[in-house]
Write a protein that holds these residues in place. Structure first.
Motif, mmCIF file in Angstrom:
data_model
loop_
_atom_site.group_PDB
_atom_site.id
_atom_site.type_symbol
_atom_site.label_atom_id
_atom_site.label_comp_id
_atom_site.label_asym_id
_atom_site.label_seq_id
_atom_site.Cartn_x
_atom_site.Cartn_y
_atom_site.Cartn_z
ATOM 1 N N TYR A 293 0.819 -1.214 0.000
ATOM 2 C CA TYR A 293 0.000 0.000 0.000
ATOM 3 C C TYR A 293 0.857 1.270 0.000
ATOM 4 O O TYR A 293 0.331 2.367 -0.081
ATOM 5 C CB TYR A 293 -0.983 -0.051 1.172
ATOM 6 N N VAL A 294 2.190 1.075 0.050
ATOM 7 C CA VAL A 294 3.131 2.166 -0.218
ATOM 8 C C VAL A 294 3.499 2.154 -1.698
ATOM 9 O O VAL A 294 3.521 3.196 -2.351
ATOM 10 C CB VAL A 294 4.401 2.027 0.652
ATOM 11 N N GLU A 295 3.771 0.956 -2.225
ATOM 12 C CA GLU A 295 4.161 0.832 -3.632
ATOM 13 C C GLU A 295 2.997 1.075 -4.578
ATOM 14 O O GLU A 295 3.202 1.456 -5.739
ATOM 15 C CB GLU A 295 4.756 -0.559 -3.876
ATOM 16 N N GLN A 296 1.772 0.865 -4.103
ATOM 17 C CA GLN A 296 0.582 1.051 -4.931
ATOM 18 C C GLN A 296 -0.330 2.098 -4.279
ATOM 19 O O GLN A 296 -1.285 1.747 -3.575
ATOM 20 C CB GLN A 296 -0.163 -0.281 -5.094
ATOM 21 N N PRO A 297 -0.034 3.379 -4.476
ATOM 22 C CA PRO A 297 -0.832 4.427 -3.816
ATOM 23 C C PRO A 297 -2.329 4.346 -4.119
ATOM 24 O O PRO A 297 -3.157 4.691 -3.277
ATOM 25 C CB PRO A 297 -0.220 5.727 -4.361
ATOM 26 N N GLN A 298 -2.660 3.886 -5.337
ATOM 27 C CA GLN A 298 -4.082 3.786 -5.678
ATOM 28 C C GLN A 298 -4.783 2.728 -4.830
ATOM 29 O O GLN A 298 -5.972 2.856 -4.496
ATOM 30 C CB GLN A 298 -4.269 3.473 -7.175
ATOM 31 N N ALA A 299 -4.037 1.684 -4.432
ATOM 32 C CA ALA A 299 -4.604 0.656 -3.550
ATOM 33 C C ALA A 299 -4.855 1.247 -2.162
ATOM 34 O O ALA A 299 -5.845 0.899 -1.511
ATOM 35 C CB ALA A 299 -3.669 -0.545 -3.466
ATOM 36 N N TRP A 300 -3.971 2.136 -1.726
ATOM 37 C CA TRP A 300 -4.172 2.789 -0.436
ATOM 38 C C TRP A 300 -5.376 3.725 -0.486
ATOM 39 O O TRP A 300 -6.186 3.764 0.438
ATOM 40 C CB TRP A 300 -2.923 3.542 -0.021
ATOM 41 N N ASP A 301 -5.509 4.463 -1.578
ATOM 42 C CA ASP A 301 -6.677 5.339 -1.731
ATOM 43 C C ASP A 301 -7.968 4.525 -1.704
ATOM 44 O O ASP A 301 -8.967 4.943 -1.100
ATOM 45 C CB ASP A 301 -6.581 6.117 -3.046
ATOM 46 N N ALA A 302 -7.929 3.348 -2.355
ATOM 47 C CA ALA A 302 -9.105 2.484 -2.375
ATOM 48 C C ALA A 302 -9.410 1.958 -0.976
ATOM 49 O O ALA A 302 -10.579 1.856 -0.585
ATOM 50 C CB ALA A 302 -8.882 1.322 -3.339
ATOM 51 N N PHE A 303 -8.368 1.642 -0.219
ATOM 52 C CA PHE A 303 -8.573 1.157 1.150
ATOM 53 C C PHE A 303 -9.293 2.214 1.988
ATOM 54 O O PHE A 303 -10.278 1.923 2.674
ATOM 55 C CB PHE A 303 -7.228 0.797 1.788
ATOM 56 N N ARG A 304 -8.831 3.433 1.928
ATOM 57 C CA ARG A 304 -9.463 4.483 2.738
ATOM 58 C C ARG A 304 -10.886 4.770 2.263
ATOM 59 O O ARG A 304 -11.769 5.073 3.075
ATOM 60 C CB ARG A 304 -8.602 5.746 2.725
ATOM 61 N N ALA A 305 -11.109 4.647 0.962
ATOM 62 C CA ALA A 305 -12.473 4.813 0.459
ATOM 63 C C ALA A 305 -13.369 3.695 0.987
ATOM 64 O O ALA A 305 -14.541 3.928 1.338
ATOM 65 C CB ALA A 305 -12.472 4.833 -1.068
ATOM 66 N N ASP A 306 -12.840 2.481 1.033
ATOM 67 C CA ASP A 306 -13.609 1.355 1.565
ATOM 68 C C ASP A 306 -13.895 1.540 3.059
ATOM 69 O O ASP A 306 -14.973 1.169 3.543
ATOM 70 C CB ASP A 306 -12.863 0.043 1.338
ATOM 71 N N VAL A 307 -12.940 2.118 3.784
ATOM 72 C CA VAL A 307 -13.170 2.398 5.200
ATOM 73 C C VAL A 307 -14.299 3.413 5.357
ATOM 74 O O VAL A 307 -15.196 3.250 6.199
ATOM 75 C CB VAL A 307 -11.875 2.910 5.880
ATOM 76 N N ALA A 308 -14.282 4.467 4.541
ATOM 77 C CA ALA A 308 -15.333 5.480 4.605
ATOM 78 C C ALA A 308 -16.712 4.871 4.318
ATOM 79 O O ALA A 308 -17.693 5.179 4.984
ATOM 80 C CB ALA A 308 -15.040 6.615 3.628
ATOM 81 N N ALA A 309 -16.758 3.968 3.325
ATOM 82 C CA ALA A 309 -18.013 3.303 2.993
ATOM 83 C C ALA A 309 -18.484 2.411 4.144
ATOM 84 O O ALA A 309 -19.672 2.317 4.441
ATOM 85 C CB ALA A 309 -17.859 2.491 1.713
ATOM 86 N N SER A 310 -17.521 1.750 4.807
ATOM 87 C CA SER A 310 -17.860 0.887 5.937
ATOM 88 C C SER A 310 -18.362 1.708 7.120
ATOM 89 O O SER A 310 -19.288 1.275 7.830
ATOM 90 C CB SER A 310 -16.644 0.052 6.340
ATOM 91 N N VAL A 311 -17.776 2.882 7.333
ATOM 92 C CA VAL A 311 -18.265 3.765 8.394
ATOM 93 C C VAL A 311 -19.732 4.112 8.148
ATOM 94 O O VAL A 311 -20.580 4.031 9.063
ATOM 95 C CB VAL A 311 -17.425 5.060 8.468
ATOM 96 N N ALA A 312 -20.053 4.487 6.912
ATOM 97 C CA ALA A 312 -21.428 4.849 6.578
ATOM 98 C C ALA A 312 -22.366 3.661 6.767
ATOM 99 O O ALA A 312 -23.488 3.808 7.285
ATOM 100 C CB ALA A 312 -21.490 5.356 5.136
ATOM 101 N N ALA A 313 -21.908 2.471 6.368
ATOM 102 C CA ALA A 313 -22.757 1.287 6.497
ATOM 103 C C ALA A 313 -22.995 0.930 7.965
ATOM 104 O O ALA A 313 -24.104 0.557 8.355
ATOM 105 C CB ALA A 313 -22.101 0.103 5.778
ATOM 106 N N GLN A 314 -21.947 1.066 8.804
ATOM 107 C CA GLN A 314 -22.102 0.770 10.226
ATOM 108 C C GLN A 314 -23.040 1.766 10.903
ATOM 109 O O GLN A 314 -23.786 1.405 11.807
ATOM 110 C CB GLN A 314 -20.736 0.789 10.911
ATOM 111 N N GLU A 315 -23.006 3.002 10.461
ATOM 112 C CA GLU A 315 -23.888 4.004 11.055
ATOM 113 C C GLU A 315 -25.347 3.760 10.719
ATOM 114 O O GLU A 315 -26.250 4.164 11.466
ATOM 115 C CB GLU A 315 -23.453 5.399 10.581
ATOM 116 N N GLU A 316 -25.607 3.086 9.611
ATOM 117 C CA GLU A 316 -26.984 2.794 9.191
ATOM 118 C C GLU A 316 -27.553 1.589 9.930
ATOM 119 O O GLU A 316 -28.773 1.403 9.947
ATOM 120 C CB GLU A 316 -27.029 2.538 7.689
ATOM 121 N N GLN A 317 -26.697 0.779 10.515
ATOM 122 C CA GLN A 317 -27.171 -0.436 11.192
ATOM 123 C C GLN A 317 -27.856 -0.119 12.517
ATOM 124 O O GLN A 317 -27.574 0.867 13.152
ATOM 125 C CB GLN A 317 -26.004 -1.385 11.435
#
Length: 217
Positions: free
Chosen positions: A193-217
């Motif tokens: 996730y250092v060598e592939q910055p786009q993978a890191w960006d995707a990880f943080r986007a997935d975390v943001a999506a998971s935060v939203a999903a957990q808040e809806e539960q």
């Protein structure tokens, strides 16, 4: 007549004594609350069901017991030994207590190859993981199967879920407050996730999506 008569305490005097005691007690509680800070709040946070608590013994090398008062971020790491389990890495941290190598290292959580999560350090204490950010971050160490450092799908999903939970508990922004070890010291960790910055960006986007999903539960 008796030389000395037993004095009877007036009701008003008794009431004043009781009030004084209550005020003093509340003052002590207020001081304790102020002294506790964010760490005291974290102490009351129950971890998710998928987390197994296996705390390290108190020691100078991996669990110093220093108070973590103000959580401002989550730092993602990867383990230095591919193919090892979360429990094996937890046991390694515990072995540092012997002081043979004079190595300082630990993590609050370790996410394993099968998605298991082991908690090594309470959220009220610092871990030795992120150098000058030890004092205000939660450390998440992640297992991986080979030298590429890529997280398996189940490990990745659990790391996202755990990181999102931490963001919710401590009011953190995944886009700003979820960082890599690399972002603190320049160490190439977590490697992929250092060598592939786009993978890191995707990880943080997935975390943001998971935060939203957990808040809806």
């Amino acid at each position: 007549m008796e030389a000395h008569k037993r004095r009877r305490l007036r009701p008003q005097f008794v009431l004043l004594c009781v009030l004084a005691a209550l005020i003093a007690a509340n003052g002590v509680l207020l001081v304790l609350r102020l002294a506790g800070g964010a760490g005291a709040e974290a102490a009351g946070v129950p971890v998710p069901d998928y987390v197994t608590e296996d705390l390290l013994p108190r020691n100078r090398y991996s669990r110093p017991g220093s108070t973590l008062r103000n959580i401002k971020g989550v730092v993602i790491h990867y383990v230095g030994n591919p193919g090892t389990s979360a429990q094996a890495n937890r046991n390694y941290f515990a072995s540092l207590a012997l002081g043979r190598d004079k190595t300082y290292a630990s993590s609050h959580f370790i996410v394993g190859l099968e998605g298991e999560v082991v908690q090594c350090i309470p959220l009220t204490e610092i871990a030795y993981a992120s150098n000058d950010r030890n004092g205000d971050t939660v450390a998440v160490e992640v297992c991986h199967s080979d030298e590429t450092g890529v997280f398996s799908p189940v490990t990745y999903a659990r790391t996202v879920e755990l990181t999102a939970w931490l963001c919710r508990q401590f009011d953190l922004d995944p886009a700003e407050d979820v960082i890599r070890h690399y972002d603190v010291t320049g160490k190439r960790c977590p490697l992929y996730y250092v060598e592939q910055p786009q993978a890191w960006d995707a990880f943080r986007a997935d975390v943001a999506a998971s935060v939203a999903a957990q808040e809806e539960q």
